[in-house]
Design a protein around this motif. Structure first.
Motif, PDB file in Angstrom:
ATOM      1  N   VAL A   1      13.401  28.297  -2.715  1.00 48.58           N
ATOM      2  CA  VAL A   1      13.998  27.881  -3.983  1.00 48.58           C
ATOM      3  C   VAL A   1      13.141  26.804  -4.649  1.00 48.58           C
ATOM      4  O   VAL A   1      12.930  26.816  -5.876  1.00 48.58           O
ATOM      5  N   VAL A   2      12.623  25.863  -3.855  1.00 42.77           N
ATOM      6  CA  VAL A   2      11.754  24.821  -4.393  1.00 42.77           C
ATOM      7  C   VAL A   2      10.522  25.429  -5.049  1.00 42.77           C
ATOM      8  O   VAL A   2      10.128  25.036  -6.155  1.00 42.77           O
ATOM      9  N   TYR A   3       9.929  26.409  -4.400  1.00 40.10           N
ATOM     10  CA  TYR A   3       8.740  27.052  -4.968  1.00 40.10           C
ATOM     11  C   TYR A   3       9.077  27.791  -6.264  1.00 40.10           C
ATOM     12  O   TYR A   3       8.308  27.770  -7.231  1.00 40.10           O
ATOM     13  N   MET A   4      10.238  28.460  -6.301  1.00 42.01           N
ATOM     14  CA  MET A   4      10.652  29.198  -7.493  1.00 42.01           C
ATOM     15  C   MET A   4      10.973  28.258  -8.649  1.00 42.01           C
ATOM     16  O   MET A   4      10.902  28.660  -9.811  1.00 42.01           O
ATOM     17  N   LEU A   5      11.305  27.021  -8.363  1.00 47.00           N
ATOM     18  CA  LEU A   5      11.584  26.045  -9.413  1.00 47.00           C
ATOM     19  C   LEU A   5      10.305  25.396  -9.929  1.00 47.00           C
ATOM     20  O   LEU A   5      10.137  25.180 -11.133  1.00 47.00           O
TER      21      LEU A   5
ATOM     22  N   MET B   1      18.788  18.068  -0.999  1.00 42.82           N
ATOM     23  CA  MET B   1      18.045  16.992  -1.644  1.00 42.82           C
ATOM     24  C   MET B   1      16.729  17.492  -2.238  1.00 42.82           C
ATOM     25  O   MET B   1      16.406  17.190  -3.389  1.00 42.82           O
ATOM     26  N   ILE B   2      15.948  18.273  -1.480  1.00 39.73           N
ATOM     27  CA  ILE B   2      14.656  18.726  -2.009  1.00 39.73           C
ATOM     28  C   ILE B   2      14.856  19.717  -3.143  1.00 39.73           C
ATOM     29  O   ILE B   2      14.042  19.785  -4.069  1.00 39.73           O
ATOM     30  N   ILE B   3      15.943  20.488  -3.120  1.00 43.80           N
ATOM     31  CA  ILE B   3      16.227  21.390  -4.234  1.00 43.80           C
ATOM     32  C   ILE B   3      16.566  20.582  -5.488  1.00 43.80           C
ATOM     33  O   ILE B   3      16.101  20.903  -6.599  1.00 43.80           O
TER      34      ILE B   3
END
Length: 606
Positions: A353-357, A585-587
Motif C-alpha cells: 500500500v505504501v508503494y502504491m501511494l 502508521m507507515i500507511i
C-alpha cells in the motif's frame, strides 16, 4: 626464482564499517606450505580472495617479490590489478568442480592456459603432464564431458588444471572437503612435489590434520588478532587452540595424552606415528616389572583420547561470547545488506500500500521543485530501511546509465537540421560543439527529468521489496486475494510463483557474483572483482544457466515432496498476518507524503 608473497597491514571493512580482519603483516616464504586456520567468520576466505585479487582490500599491500598485486592507476585514484602477478597465482575455491564449464576436458585446459600465450608445443606438453593424474590413456580423457565425470574425477580434473597452469603460488580453500582418501593422498603428494620445486602454497582449512606434517607455517586468525609461527611451536602451546576456539588436531591431542600417561614424547616437534611408536616402545622397556604392558598403554591412551576429544568438540561447539560475536558478524557481512531492512517487521500488504501511494505522487511531478521533493522522499525511504545508499544504486546502475546516455543523445543534433539554427522556447539554449554538432539543453533536460523519475520509483520499489520475506509475501497474497477464489482465480499458484520469484532474485545475484569470481580466477584478466569483460561473457553465462537449472530441479523435487499441486491436498497455514499499529502508521505517513506531493505539484501549476 620463486618470490615470497608478502602482506603489509592488510584488512577489509564491510559497507557498514565492520572490520573483519585485523591488520595483517605476514610473509609467505617461497617453497613453503602455510595453513590458515580460524573459526567461521574470522575472515579466512576473505584473506584468500584478497591474495587472489578477487576482493579489493580496504587497506594494506599485497606484494609478490617486489611487484604489488594492486597498482595505482595513472588515470584515476582506483587501484588496478597487476596481470603479471595474477598469472603467477593459482586459486581453487572450496568446491573446485564448480569451476568447470566447458564442453570437453580439452577445452577446459585450453581456457586455463589461454592467458599464458604459450606455443602449441608447450601447451600440449603441459596438458599431457597434467593428465598423468588420470589413469589409462591420457588422450582418451580429452574429449570427455566434464559434467559426465564423477565428483572425485571432477576434483582431480580441477587439480590437473591448476598443475597445467604451473602457478608460483597455489591458493586453496578447503581442498579436502568432500574428497576420499585417494584424493587426499593425491593432493598430499602434489603439495610435497611443489615444495620440492620451491613453489609456495597457502591453504585455508578446518581440517589441519591432513597437512600439518608437511606444513612449514601456521597463521591463526582470531576476533581481533592473529598468531603465526611454525607447527613445532604451535604443538607446545595448547592454549592458542583454546583461545582461537579450535579443537586440537588428533595428532596433537594424542601427543598430550601420551605425555599425560607417562610416556616421554619428543618436545618442540610435531607428533608423528614413528615418534609415538618409538616412545611407547621405550616406555614398555623401562617398566616391564610394573606390569605396564602394551595392552594397558593402548587402553589408557584410547580412554584418554575419547574423553579429551569429546571435551575438545564441546569447546568448539560452545564458543565464548567474543568468538560468537565474530562468527555472527562474519555471517552478517557475507549476507545481503537488505536483510536488515526495517520493512521486514511490517506486513507485506502495508508495504505494498505504501508503494502504491508513493509511486503516483512521484510520477505526477512536472517541475524541478517537485523532482527535488521526490528525491528527498526516496532518500527518506532508503534511510528508514537502513540500507546503504550504494546498495540501492547497484540494481539501478543500468537504468541510471541509460538515463544519462538517453539525455545526452536527445539533445544532440547534426549541422543542417532545422532546430539548431533557431533558438526557440522549446529547444532553449543551444551549445555549438566540434565536428558540426549542436546540443539543445531543453530536450536533454526533459528526457533526464522523466527518466530519473522512473529511476526513483524503481529504487523505492527495490527498497520496499527488500523488506519482504518470500514466505510472508506468499501468505499476504493468499490472504489479500482470498475473495478472488470464489470466481475461480488461481490465487494459490500465483502467490507461490510470486514468492519463488522473490526468493530467486537474490539467489541469481549470488550465482552471478560467484561465477564472476570463477571467471576472474581462471581468466586472469585485470578487471576489478565482480566485473566481467564482454569477451568473457559467454563462458560465464553457460555455468550460471546450468547452475540455475540445477536449482530449479532441486526446487521442483522439494515442491513434489511437500505435496504442492496435489488436488486432494489441503494446505497447512503456518501463520496469519495481521496489521499492527506500526503498519497503520507507515500507511498514514505515505498518505501524508502523497498529499504533500500532489499539493506541491498543483501549487506550482497554479
Amino acid at each position: 626464482m620463486p618470490d615470497d608473497l608478502i602482506i603489509h597491514g592488510l584488512t577489509t571493512v564491510t559497507t557498514d564499517g565492520l572490520q573483519l580482519l585485523p591488520a595483517l603483516d605476514h610473509s609467505f616464504k617461497a617453497g613453503t606450505l602455510t595453513l590458515v586456520l580460524g573459526r567461521s567468520g574470522t575472515g579466512k576466505t576473505m584473506l584468500l580472495e584478497m591474495l587472489s585479487g578477487l576482493r579489493v582490500p580496504s587497506s594494506g599491500q599485497i606484494i609478490l617479490g617486489s611487484t604489488p598485486l594492486w597498482a595505482e592507476s595513472a588515470l584515476s585514484k582506483r587501484k588496478k590489478l597487476n596481470r603479471e602477478v595474477l598469472l603467477r597465482l593459482g586459486t581453487a575455491f572450496q568446491h573446485p568442480e564448480q569451476q568447470l564449464f566447458a564442453n570437453t576436458i580439452k577445452e577446459e585446459f585450453l581456457y586455463t592456459l589461454r592467458p599464458f600465450n604459450l606455443s602449441q608445443e608447450e601447451r600440449n606438453q603441459r596438458i599431457q603432464h597434467a593428465l598423468s593424474l588420470f589413469p589409462g590413456d591420457p588422450e582418451s580423457w580429452l574429449e570427455r564431458d566434464p559434467f559426465q565425470l564423477s565428483g572425485g574425477q571432477q576434483r582431480r580434473l580441477s587439480l590437473a588444471l591448476l598443475q597445467a597452469a604451473a602457478p608460483m603460488w597455489l591458493l586453496l580453500d578447503e581442498p579436502t572437503a568432500g574428497i576420499d582418501a585417494e584424493g587426499t593422498s593425491l593432493l598430499y603428494d602434489h603439495l610435497q612435489q611443489r615444495k620440492a620445486e620451491g613453489l609456495g602454497t597457502i591453504i585455508v582449512t578446518h581440517d589441519p590434520d591432513a597437512f600439518l606434517t608437511i606444513t612449514d607455517s601456521v597463521l591463526i586468525l582470531y576476533a581481533d588478532k592473529f598468531w603465526q609461527g611454525p607447527p613445532s611451536e604451535l604443538a607446545e602451546q595448547k592454549h592458542i587452540w583454546n583461545e582461537a576456539g579450535l579443537a586440537l588436531p588428533v595428532q596433537l591431542n594424542t601427543l598430550h595424552l601420551l605425555r599425560a600417561s607417562g610416556i616421554p614424547m619428543p618436545i618442540a616437534s610435531w607428533p608423528n606415528a614413528s615418534a609415538a611408536a618409538a616412545a611407547i616402545k621405550i616406555a614398555l622397556a623401562d617398566h616391564p616389572a610394573a606390569g605396564y604392558g602394551e595392552a594397558q598403554v593402548v587402553q589408557e591412551v584410547n580412554t584418554s583420547v575419547d574423553t579429551n576429544f569429546t571435551e575438545a568438540n564441546d569447546t568448539q561447539d560452545e564458543p565464548n561470547a567474543e568468538q560468537q560475536k565474530v562468527h555472527d558478524e562474519g555471517k552478517i557481512s557475507e549476507s545481503s545488506q537488505t536483510e536488515n531492512s526495517s520493512f521486514k517487521t511490517h506486513d507485506p500488504r502495508a508495504v505494498w500500500v505504501v508503494y502504491m501511494l508513493l509511486s503516483p505522487g512521484i510520477l505526477v511531478q512536472a517541475h524541478w521543485f517537485g523532482w527535488i521533493a521526490a528525491f528527498i522522499v526516496t532518500l527518506v525511504v532508503i534511510r528508514y530501511a537502513r540500507i546503504p545508499f550504494i546498495e540501492c544504486l547497484k540494481p539501478a546502475a543500468g537504468l541510471i546509465m541509460f538515463t544519462l546516455i538517453a539525455s545526452i543523445l536527445s539533445g544532440l543534433a547534426v549541422e543542417g537540421t532545422e532546430f539548431p539554427t533557431q533558438v526557440s522556447e522549446m529547444n532553449g539554449s543551444i551549445v555549438t560543439l566540434p565536428f558540426g554538432l549542436f546540443f539543445a539543453v531543453n530536450p536533454a533536460e526533459e528526457t533526464f527529468f522523466r527518466l530519473s523519475i522512473l529511476v526513483m520509483i524503481m529504487m523505492i520499489g527495490y527498497v520496499l521489496l527488500s523488506g519482504i520475506n518470500h514466505l510472508r509475501l506468499k501468505r499476504s497474497l493468499e490472504q489479500g486475494l482470498h475473495l478472488l477464489k470464489r470466481i475461480r482465480v488461481p490465487v494459490d499458484p500465483f502467490a507461490l510463483t510470486s514468492s519463488l520469484i522473490i526468493r530467486f532474485i537474490p539467489m541469481i545475484m549470488d550465482e552471478w557474483h560467484r561465477f564472476a569470481r570463477i571467471a576472474a580466477a581462471r581468466g586472469k584478466y585485470p578487471f576489478r572483482p565482480g566485473q566481467i569483460p564482454i569477451f568473457r561473457m559467454r563462458m560465464t553465462m553457460i555455468p550460471i544457466l546450468i547452475s540455475l537449472l540445477r536449482l530449479g530441479e532441486t526446487l521442483s523435487l522439494i515442491l513434489i515432496v511437500r505435496g504442492v499441486g496435489h488436488v486432494d491436498s489441503k494446505p497447512t497455514i503456518a501463520f496469519r498476518l495481521r496489521f499492527s499499529p506500526s503498519d497503520y502508521m507507515i500507511i498514514a505517513v505515505a498518505v501524508c507524503i502523497l498529499l504533500v506531493l500532489l499539493i506541491l505539484n498543483y501549487k506550482i501549476f497554479v
